[in-house]
Design a protein around this motif. Sequence first.
Motif, PDB file in Angstrom:
ATOM      1  N   UNK A 348      -4.797 -10.885   8.998  1.00 17.20           N
ATOM      2  CA  UNK A 348      -5.984 -10.300   9.646  1.00 17.20           C
ATOM      3  C   UNK A 348      -5.952  -8.775   9.537  1.00 17.20           C
ATOM      4  N   UNK A 349      -4.782  -8.185   9.736  1.00 18.25           N
ATOM      5  CA  UNK A 349      -4.658  -6.720   9.662  1.00 18.25           C
ATOM      6  C   UNK A 349      -4.993  -6.215   8.266  1.00 18.25           C
ATOM      7  N   UNK A 350      -4.502  -6.904   7.262  1.00 16.58           N
ATOM      8  CA  UNK A 350      -4.766  -6.478   5.877  1.00 16.58           C
ATOM      9  C   UNK A 350      -6.256  -6.556   5.539  1.00 16.58           C
ATOM     10  N   UNK A 351      -6.959  -7.558   6.114  1.00 15.37           N
ATOM     11  CA  UNK A 351      -8.356  -7.780   5.753  1.00 15.37           C
ATOM     12  C   UNK A 351      -9.341  -6.997   6.627  1.00 15.37           C
ATOM     13  N   UNK A 352      -8.834  -6.155   7.525  1.00 23.12           N
ATOM     14  CA  UNK A 352      -9.719  -5.338   8.353  1.00 23.12           C
ATOM     15  C   UNK A 352     -10.639  -4.470   7.487  1.00 23.12           C
ATOM     16  N   UNK A 353     -11.778  -4.154   8.014  1.00 25.98           N
ATOM     17  CA  UNK A 353     -12.725  -3.236   7.374  1.00 25.98           C
ATOM     18  C   UNK A 353     -13.068  -2.118   8.358  1.00 25.98           C
ATOM     19  N   UNK A 354     -13.358  -0.901   7.899  1.00 25.60           N
ATOM     20  CA  UNK A 354     -13.485  -0.504   6.494  1.00 25.60           C
ATOM     21  C   UNK A 354     -12.151  -0.237   5.793  1.00 25.60           C
ATOM     22  N   UNK A 355     -11.065  -0.119   6.567  1.00 26.09           N
ATOM     23  CA  UNK A 355      -9.762   0.008   5.911  1.00 26.09           C
ATOM     24  C   UNK A 355      -8.783  -0.948   6.566  1.00 26.09           C
ATOM     25  N   UNK A 356      -7.768  -1.344   5.794  1.00 25.43           N
ATOM     26  CA  UNK A 356      -6.811  -2.333   6.245  1.00 25.43           C
ATOM     27  C   UNK A 356      -5.549  -1.718   6.808  1.00 25.43           C
ATOM     28  N   UNK A 357      -4.736  -2.582   7.403  1.00 24.66           N
ATOM     29  CA  UNK A 357      -3.448  -2.193   7.960  1.00 24.66           C
ATOM     30  C   UNK A 357      -2.386  -3.106   7.369  1.00 24.66           C
ATOM     31  N   UNK A 358      -1.341  -2.518   6.794  1.00 22.56           N
ATOM     32  CA  UNK A 358      -0.268  -3.295   6.174  1.00 22.56           C
ATOM     33  C   UNK A 358       0.921  -3.339   7.116  1.00 22.56           C
ATOM     34  N   UNK A 359       1.252  -4.551   7.599  1.00 22.97           N
ATOM     35  CA  UNK A 359       2.388  -4.768   8.489  1.00 22.97           C
ATOM     36  C   UNK A 359       3.208  -5.922   7.948  1.00 22.97           C
ATOM     37  N   UNK A 360       4.385  -6.131   8.537  1.00 20.91           N
ATOM     38  CA  UNK A 360       5.341  -7.106   8.011  1.00 20.91           C
ATOM     39  C   UNK A 360       5.830  -8.010   9.129  1.00 20.91           C
ATOM     40  N   UNK A 361       5.987  -9.300   8.824  1.00 17.66           N
ATOM     41  CA  UNK A 361       6.486 -10.271   9.788  1.00 17.66           C
ATOM     42  C   UNK A 361       7.699 -10.989   9.201  1.00 17.66           C
ATOM     43  N   UNK A 362       8.906 -10.405   9.374  1.00 20.21           N
ATOM     44  CA  UNK A 362      10.094 -11.045   8.790  1.00 20.21           C
ATOM     45  C   UNK A 362      10.440 -12.370   9.455  1.00 20.21           C
ATOM     46  N   UNK A 363       9.987 -12.540  10.686  1.00 18.07           N
ATOM     47  CA  UNK A 363      10.086 -13.804  11.406  1.00 18.07           C
ATOM     48  C   UNK A 363       8.735 -14.089  12.040  1.00 18.07           C
ATOM     49  N   UNK A 364       8.353 -15.359  12.207  1.00 17.07           N
ATOM     50  CA  UNK A 364       7.009 -15.674  12.700  1.00 17.07           C
ATOM     51  C   UNK A 364       6.688 -15.081  14.064  1.00 17.07           C
ATOM     52  N   UNK A 365       7.714 -14.821  14.879  1.00 16.48           N
ATOM     53  CA  UNK A 365       7.477 -14.296  16.225  1.00 16.48           C
ATOM     54  C   UNK A 365       7.742 -12.802  16.332  1.00 16.48           C
ATOM     55  N   UNK A 366       7.646 -12.099  15.203  1.00 13.15           N
ATOM     56  CA  UNK A 366       8.070 -10.701  15.182  1.00 13.15           C
ATOM     57  C   UNK A 366       7.267  -9.917  14.152  1.00 13.15           C
ATOM     58  N   UNK A 367       6.947  -8.663  14.471  1.00 18.81           N
ATOM     59  CA  UNK A 367       6.416  -7.722  13.493  1.00 18.81           C
ATOM     60  C   UNK A 367       7.417  -6.591  13.305  1.00 18.81           C
TER      61      UNK A 367
END
Length: 404
Positions: A348-367
Amino acid sequence: MEFSQYNVNALMYITPRPELVFTEGRGMWMTDHKGKRYLDYLQGWAVNCLGHSPKCIEDAIVAQAGKLLNPSPAFYNENMVALADLLTKHSCFDRVFFANSGAEANEGAIKLARKWGQKHKNGAFEIITFDHGFHGRTLATMSASGKPGWDTIFAPQVTGFPKADLNDIASVEKLINEKTVAVMLEPVQGEGGVIPAEREFMQALRALTKKHGILLIVDEVQTGMGRTGELFGYQLSGIEPDIMTLGKGIGGGVPLAALLAKEEVSVFVPGDQGGTYNGAPLMTAVGIAVLQALTAPGFLDEVKAKADYLSKALNTLSDQFGMEGERGEGLLRALKLGSDIGPRLVDVARDLEPFGLLINSPRPNLLRFMPALNVSYEEIDTMISLLGKVIQQVKDEAAATSAA
């Protein structure tokens, strides 16, 4: 240019990737093939310590590219000598071997420890590592890692890596025997979920390894080069390891890594270690530029201040959404989500408009957050604002699904 015009099938498939191609980057921002911009909190997995395409790296590459690229590692070159000198002056180590990746540096550390064991410990070769640790993707470094499931992917594993529990000194001590040559760990387990080794544990581990006459190896591929607020993560605990590995941040975006060791541990002889590109002047010119930037007056103080700011902002966000807080060291931090919504938040963060947000989830319960060390306070505020909207959207989706 449309995504369909890129022949991505020419690449070997190793991971699912979204249908976008990045074409430019500057600082904390990247731009894709359609011109959409993204606020990047991955930074190549903590690689771009000064952000995308910083001027000092651009200048170093341009200047060096016109002088000398690779005279062969059979000869000295100015930049390899200068960078090694800087690294030893800013650390507790005496000798440096340059490599191209963190995995290669860790492989070198394993070889160096085993060589030392042959000379000084009657052939001892076992290196105690830790559950959930991550040391790379070669066969030996995968075996040294404690990532669940990795023991079967390319079985059989390389032997000699018994696993202890992080922050449990008793679990380490019970594994030590006549075959033990070293203990190897990350000061913060990045892939394992941004789990810091406690100060008291690191100090107890240093005392324990000295008591048994074995080596202490710190894998600082992710924590080194200012990421924790200190130049090197081991400095948080006031200890001196015997061996350290660096990667990611040392090159600021180019392939550069290093193996550092105390004089008495530097037991390689000709033929033991090498590599075609190791210490090449183009890459080490970049390493010099990066290290000079990180050690400039006030730079690491700013990293610590921004780390505190980010930590507080993440805790505020956690309180707002009833999550489980945050943890980390310096500008390597994690938000504990309390549920397995991490992968959905990433999309969802990557697909934001007008600009995206790149984040990482190394575990499903964690960013996990790995911004450039010179991230601005405004860019932290922007990320927190965007992430709040993303979390709310995902929670609303979950509520709607549950109601249906």
